[in-house]
Design a protein around this motif. Structure first.
Motif, PDB file in Angstrom:
ATOM      1  N   ASP A 277      15.604  24.982  31.243  1.00 20.58           N
ATOM      2  CA  ASP A 277      16.262  25.557  32.158  1.00 20.58           C
ATOM      3  C   ASP A 277      16.114  25.822  33.502  1.00 20.58           C
ATOM      4  N   ASN A 278      14.992  25.206  34.095  1.00 25.35           N
ATOM      5  CA  ASN A 278      14.234  25.386  35.456  1.00 25.35           C
ATOM      6  C   ASN A 278      14.624  24.026  36.272  1.00 25.35           C
ATOM      7  N   ILE A 279      15.286  23.337  35.634  1.00 27.93           N
ATOM      8  CA  ILE A 279      15.987  22.072  36.129  1.00 27.93           C
ATOM      9  C   ILE A 279      17.289  22.130  36.530  1.00 27.93           C
ATOM     10  N   ASP A 280      17.220  22.380  37.802  1.00 24.82           N
ATOM     11  CA  ASP A 280      19.543  22.443  37.937  1.00 24.82           C
ATOM     12  C   ASP A 280      19.774  22.382  37.693  1.00 24.82           C
ATOM     13  N   GLY A 281      21.643  21.780  37.870  1.00 23.96           N
ATOM     14  CA  GLY A 281      22.751  21.244  37.369  1.00 23.96           C
ATOM     15  C   GLY A 281      22.733  19.532  38.379  1.00 23.96           C
ATOM     16  N   GLN A 282      21.863  19.904  39.022  1.00 20.35           N
ATOM     17  CA  GLN A 282      22.168  18.722  40.457  1.00 20.35           C
ATOM     18  C   GLN A 282      20.718  17.828  39.651  1.00 20.35           C
ATOM     19  N   GLY A 283      19.918  18.400  38.858  1.00 17.09           N
ATOM     20  CA  GLY A 283      18.651  17.690  39.055  1.00 17.09           C
ATOM     21  C   GLY A 283      17.428  18.267  39.276  1.00 17.09           C
ATOM     22  N   TYR A 284      17.366  18.918  39.528  1.00 20.29           N
ATOM     23  CA  TYR A 284      16.085  18.752  41.134  1.00 20.29           C
ATOM     24  C   TYR A 284      15.302  20.497  40.655  1.00 20.29           C
ATOM     25  N   VAL A 285      13.904  20.464  41.104  1.00 20.48           N
ATOM     26  CA  VAL A 285      13.647  21.559  40.675  1.00 20.48           C
ATOM     27  C   VAL A 285      12.992  21.424  42.460  1.00 20.48           C
ATOM     28  N   TYR A 286      12.008  23.143  42.354  1.00 22.28           N
ATOM     29  CA  TYR A 286      12.392  23.427  44.189  1.00 22.28           C
ATOM     30  C   TYR A 286      10.445  23.364  44.408  1.00 22.28           C
ATOM     31  N   ASN A 287       9.706  23.116  43.717  1.00 20.31           N
ATOM     32  CA  ASN A 287       8.055  23.130  43.917  1.00 20.31           C
ATOM     33  C   ASN A 287       7.157  22.078  43.120  1.00 20.31           C
ATOM     34  N   SER A 288       6.104  22.048  44.151  1.00 22.02           N
ATOM     35  CA  SER A 288       5.254  20.610  43.643  1.00 22.02           C
ATOM     36  C   SER A 288       4.527  21.192  42.196  1.00 22.02           C
ATOM     37  N   ASP A 289       4.671  22.558  42.167  1.00 15.50           N
ATOM     38  CA  ASP A 289       4.174  23.257  40.848  1.00 15.50           C
ATOM     39  C   ASP A 289       5.175  24.109  40.243  1.00 15.50           C
ATOM     40  N   VAL A 290       5.382  23.482  39.127  1.00 20.00           N
ATOM     41  CA  VAL A 290       6.587  24.057  38.071  1.00 20.00           C
ATOM     42  C   VAL A 290       6.382  24.830  37.004  1.00 20.00           C
ATOM     43  N   THR A 291       6.271  25.499  36.390  1.00 18.16           N
ATOM     44  CA  THR A 291       6.139  26.244  35.333  1.00 18.16           C
ATOM     45  C   THR A 291       7.992  25.622  34.182  1.00 18.16           C
ATOM     46  N   PHE A 292       7.605  24.733  33.915  1.00 20.68           N
ATOM     47  CA  PHE A 292       8.908  24.721  32.971  1.00 20.68           C
ATOM     48  C   PHE A 292       9.290  25.366  32.110  1.00 20.68           C
ATOM     49  N   ILE A 293      10.395  25.814  31.327  1.00 19.03           N
ATOM     50  CA  ILE A 293      10.357  26.924  30.461  1.00 19.03           C
ATOM     51  C   ILE A 293      11.383  26.165  29.835  1.00 19.03           C
ATOM     52  N   ALA A 294      11.115  25.524  28.462  1.00 19.00           N
ATOM     53  CA  ALA A 294      12.522  25.211  27.493  1.00 19.00           C
ATOM     54  C   ALA A 294      12.775  26.117  26.291  1.00 19.00           C
ATOM     55  N   LEU A 295      14.131  26.740  26.359  1.00 19.55           N
ATOM     56  CA  LEU A 295      14.922  27.702  25.678  1.00 19.55           C
ATOM     57  C   LEU A 295      14.561  26.631  24.413  1.00 19.55           C
TER      58      LEU A 295
END
Length: 365
Positions: free
Chosen positions: A106-124
């Protein structure tokens, strides 16, 4: 002589819409040419599939869409000899069919980016037959899809959102994140997506809203920045006016708003963002939603803290956006893609700045 019956192997849960293959072994002395598979619905006890399959290999391929997902079946198999006789049926093997699960990071945007060095990935997670997740695991890969780390196998606290914290991501480096699940009935499935961390990123979209943060001692921009980490936004968007000494100064936010979604930018008052935590106008991405921008006038300016970097000014033309940077007597101009921009039509301006190069793209809704 006792007839030898074949042994049907375990049939894993599978998606009936896609078909599958089942395998068996047979150790009789006679050569077998065909095999006959019989599948029975456990609830109704009706035979739903019976077919002879010709193969020298000990396999039977079940075509797609012959069974129903969300059902439970039992199967047995026998082999046909070269002389036309049959072996006894094998022992019955039970199995279930399920529609293929859906996983979305869910938290990878439409351009394929995340905006932090530490990310809580959420798989819906969702599954058409209500199949529950028994366990899941995230895995991190580099841009060549070589494994960097397998995270622990976890039991979900929520069936809809599966999470994992990934730390120490490098800005601008390509990665893949994969989520693998196993359900309570043994369905296994995985989904992998590529992403790039860009974690010093002002990303502007939607209403511009400001409020004074007395605890932190700065003006906070909310609802229009995706994320800025490691830096603080120290000023809000303001218009500039000439004071009595003929110098520019910031005045109170005096823009008009439409439905709390659009800011009206007068021709004489372009938006200026100051102090975005950048020590220079470099290495960031901005997305600005626009409507009814006047032609041939500056409508947006992005500048670092005064005296510490080079501001970027944006001008709209009937079929393009132009960005300008001035260093002394040298002016650099960057032009977007050429596209007709109709009046009253929303469009997004995408700006990517890497060192001293600027990439612009207009996207019409």
């Amino acid at each position: 002589m006792v007839d030898i019956k074949p042994t049907l192997y375990v049939i894993e849960p599978w998606d009936a819409l896609k078909g599958t293959s089942v395998y068996y072994s047979y150790t009789g002395s006679k050569q077998s040419l065909d095999n006959e598979l019989v599948i029975t619905d456990i609830l109704s006890n009706e035979i739903v599939y019976k077919y002879e399959f010709s193969s020298f290999e000990k396999v039977h391929h079940i075509p797609p869409s012959l069974l129903t997902n969300g059902s439970q079946y039992k199967a047995k198999i026998r082999v046909k000899m070269i002389d036309g006789t049959y072996s006894p049926y094998s022992n019955e093997v039970s199995f279930k069919t399920f529609s293929t699960p859906v996983l979305d990071i869910d938290n990878i945007d439409g351009q394929g980016y995340v905006y932090n060095s530490d990310v809580t990935f959420i798989a819906l997670y969702s599954q058409g037959d209500g199949e529950l997740v028994k366990s899941y695991r995230f895995s991190l890969y580099d841009e060549n899809e070589d494994l960097i780390k397998n995270f622990p196998i976890r039991t979900p606290s929520s069936q809809e959102a599966l999470t994992e914290v990934v730390k120490g991501l490098e800005k601008g480096k390509g990665y893949f994140i994969e989520c693998s699940i196993e359900t309570i009935n043994g369905v296994t499935y995985s989904h992998k997506e590529r992403f790039i961390p860009l974690y010093i990123v002002p990303s502007i979209n939607g209403v511009i809203s400001t409020r004074n943060d007395s605890d932190e001692g700065f003006i906070r921009v909310t609802a229009n920045l995706k994320q800025i980490t490691g830096t603080q936004v120290q000023s809000s968007p303001k218009s500039l006016i000439n004071n009595e000494n003929n110098s520019l100064e910031q005045i109170k936010d005096n823009y008009k708003y439409i439905d709390n979604e659009w800011i009206v930018i007068p021709r004489e008052d372009p938006v200026v963002f100051r102090g975005l935590g950048m020590n220079r106008a470099s290495d960031f991405i901005t997305k600005v939603w626009c409507r009814n921008i006047p032609d041939f006038k500056e409508f947006l300016e992005i500048r670092p803290v005064e005296g510490e970097g080079i501001p970027i000014k944006f001008y709209k033309y009937p079929n393009k956006i132009v960005a300008e940077k001035n260093i002394g007597d040298i002016q650099s101009r960057y032009i977007s893609n050429l596209v007709s921009i109709p009046k009253d039509v929303d469009f997004m301006l995408y700006v990517q700045v890497i060192e001293h190069r600027i990439y612009l793209e207009i996207k019409i809704l």
